[in-house]
Design an enzyme around this catalytic site. Structure first.
Site, PDB file in Angstrom:
ATOM      1  N   CYS A   8       0.825  -1.201   0.000  1.00 48.12           N
ATOM      2  CA  CYS A   8       0.000   0.000   0.000  1.00 48.12           C
ATOM      3  C   CYS A   8       0.865   1.260   0.000  1.00 48.12           C
ATOM      4  CB  CYS A   8      -0.979  -0.052   1.172  1.00 48.12           C
ATOM      5  SG  CYS A   8      -2.319   1.151   1.056  1.00 48.12           S
ATOM      6  N   HIS A  51      -3.831  -5.269  -0.393  1.00 49.89           N
ATOM      7  CA  HIS A  51      -3.585  -5.749   0.968  1.00 49.89           C
ATOM      8  C   HIS A  51      -3.615  -7.280   1.008  1.00 49.89           C
ATOM      9  CE1 HIS A  51      -3.517  -2.137   3.585  1.00 49.89           C
ATOM     10  NE2 HIS A  51      -4.115  -1.600   2.542  1.00 49.89           N
ATOM     11  N   GLU A  77      -2.700  -9.244   3.278  1.00 52.01           N
ATOM     12  CA  GLU A  77      -2.942  -9.830   4.602  1.00 52.01           C
ATOM     13  C   GLU A  77      -4.399 -10.212   4.805  1.00 52.01           C
ATOM     14  OE1 GLU A  77      -4.330  -5.715   5.211  1.00 52.01           O
ATOM     15  OE2 GLU A  77      -2.652  -6.630   4.136  1.00 52.01           O
TER      16      GLU A  77
END
Length: 396
Positions: A286, A370, A372
């Site tokens: 990001c 992202h 994750e």
């Protein structure tokens, strides 16, 4: 008949206790919930159907008012496990939240309290009962709007003052918001990912040491690094390259975060350039992706509506596969400004914007989305394994 009753039906006329006042002057009335008061920020929309607690505690949303396009937000309540802000003593970066309808009492075995009560405790102003589809259309057509969101239980607002506040706010373009979300001091992280039977775990053994530069890092990023067997040392955003190298890292992670990357880059880019010059394996997500691009000479640009959601298709050119990912960013790397040593590895299939690079002369790569997956799908978890593999090869 009372003046606060409808003449035709005799039903009570609801009092509008919430309002969104745009910098252009429009006032959109609804019903307030959460924290009483007002907050100024940039209005964006998020298309995720789940994960609202992770979204509302993502430090990358600092300075923004989040409009959810999905109509049912809050139905599963909130808990103590899905918070993404590392420092629980800090308030959420997000300035406000807008939903189509208020949620009923939560129905989920993990719920500890309702969304409105949780928002009030975190100081987040909420607004419901407005046409979120119309607001989303406005953002798509005119770009993300500066605005003030306000909640007054008595329904009394000083609209002139709110309009003036919205118009005077300079906006996120040109604003460094990282100081409001970065860690004040170095700390270590050893918590691993959540499992239904046991909750969060603890790292068992250490293979590699990673120094994570905190521009507003999310908990699940750190968990996945620890899950991969990494000793994780988190340092503030202003930590120098000399201080980072003194920790003898096998790799450096550049975290997500809020604000204009060009402004944060004024102090972050020299550090990243020095690390890249030492050929330290580096992975960015990001804002970290944007910082790496700036460090090699590329440019970033403000997006009209940004990318906010958990259903974005991205193509990985290194594998030829398309993955569905979580995104949260209002700036993007200008593909045309990438230097020869920065290969584009990922691209958004929604608008063609850049979503990843890898350096041909350094062990470094980064992605805009992202991986994750908090919130969002886990299609991109392989990127953490890619980072570990890069560190192991560099060590060998």
């Amino acid at each position: 008949m009372s003046p606060d009753q409808d003449a035709a039906t005799g039903w009570p006329i609801p009092v509008h206790t919430g309002v969104l006042v745009l910098a252009s002057g429009e006032a959109i009335f609804g019903f307030g919930f959460g924290a009483v008061g007002s907050a100024v920020g940039e209005v964006c929309f998020n298309t995720a159907m789940t994960g609202y607690q992770e979204i509302l505690t993502d430090p990358s949303y600092a300075g923004q008012i989040v409009t959810f396009t999905f109509p049912h937000i809050g139905n599963v309540g909130v808990n103590d496990e899905d918070v993404e802000t590392v420092d629980l003593d800090k308030s959420s970066g997000v300035r406000g939240v807008i939903v189509a309808a208020p949620s009923s009492d939560p129905s989920n075995y993990r719920a500890l309290r309702p969304l409105g009560e949780w928002l009030a405790a975190r100081g987040i102003v909420g607004l419901s009962g407005i046409d979120t589809r119309a607001l989303t259309t406005l953002i798509r057509e005119k770009g993300m709007q500066n605005a003030v969101i306000a909640f007054a239980p008595d329904g009394v607002f000083d609209l002139a003052a709110l309009r003036a506040e919205a118009a005077a706010w300079p906006g996120i373009d040109g604003m460094d918001l990282v100081p409001s979300v970065t860690a004040p001091a170095r700390f270590d992280w050893d918590e691993t990912v959540w499992r239904q039977a046991s909750g969060y775990g603890k790292r068992d053994g250490v293979k590699l040491r990673v120094v994570a530069v905190d521009y507003g890092v999310k908990r699940n990023i750190l968990r996945l690094l620890a899950e991969a067997g990494c000793e994780v040392i988190v340092v503030p955003a202003t930590t120098s390259a000399q201080e980072i190298l003194a920790l003898s890292p096998d790799g450096v992670f550049l975290s997500n975060g809020p604000g204009d990357p060009a402004e944060t880059g004024k102090y972050a880019v020299p550090t990243i350039r020095a690390l890249l010059a030492q050929k330290v394996p580096t992975f960015g997500i990001c804002l970290g992706h944007q910082m790496m691009a700036l460090a090699v000479g590329a440019k970033t640009q403000k997006m009209p509506q940004g990318h906010h959601g958990a259903n974005h298709p991205v193509k990985d050119f290194t594998t030829g596969k398309v993955e569905i990912v979580s995104m949260n960013h209002g700036f993007a790397v200008d593909r045309d400004s990438l230097p020869a040593n920065a290969q584009e590895t990922h691209r958004s299939l929604f608008d063609g914007s850049n979503c990843g690079i890898a350096l041909s002369d350094r062990p470094a790569f980064s992605v805009q989305h992202h991986p994750e997956a908090s919130p969002g799908p886990q299609d991109s978890h392989y990127l953490f394994a890619r980072f570990v593999d890069m560190m192991e090869k560099a060590r060998a």
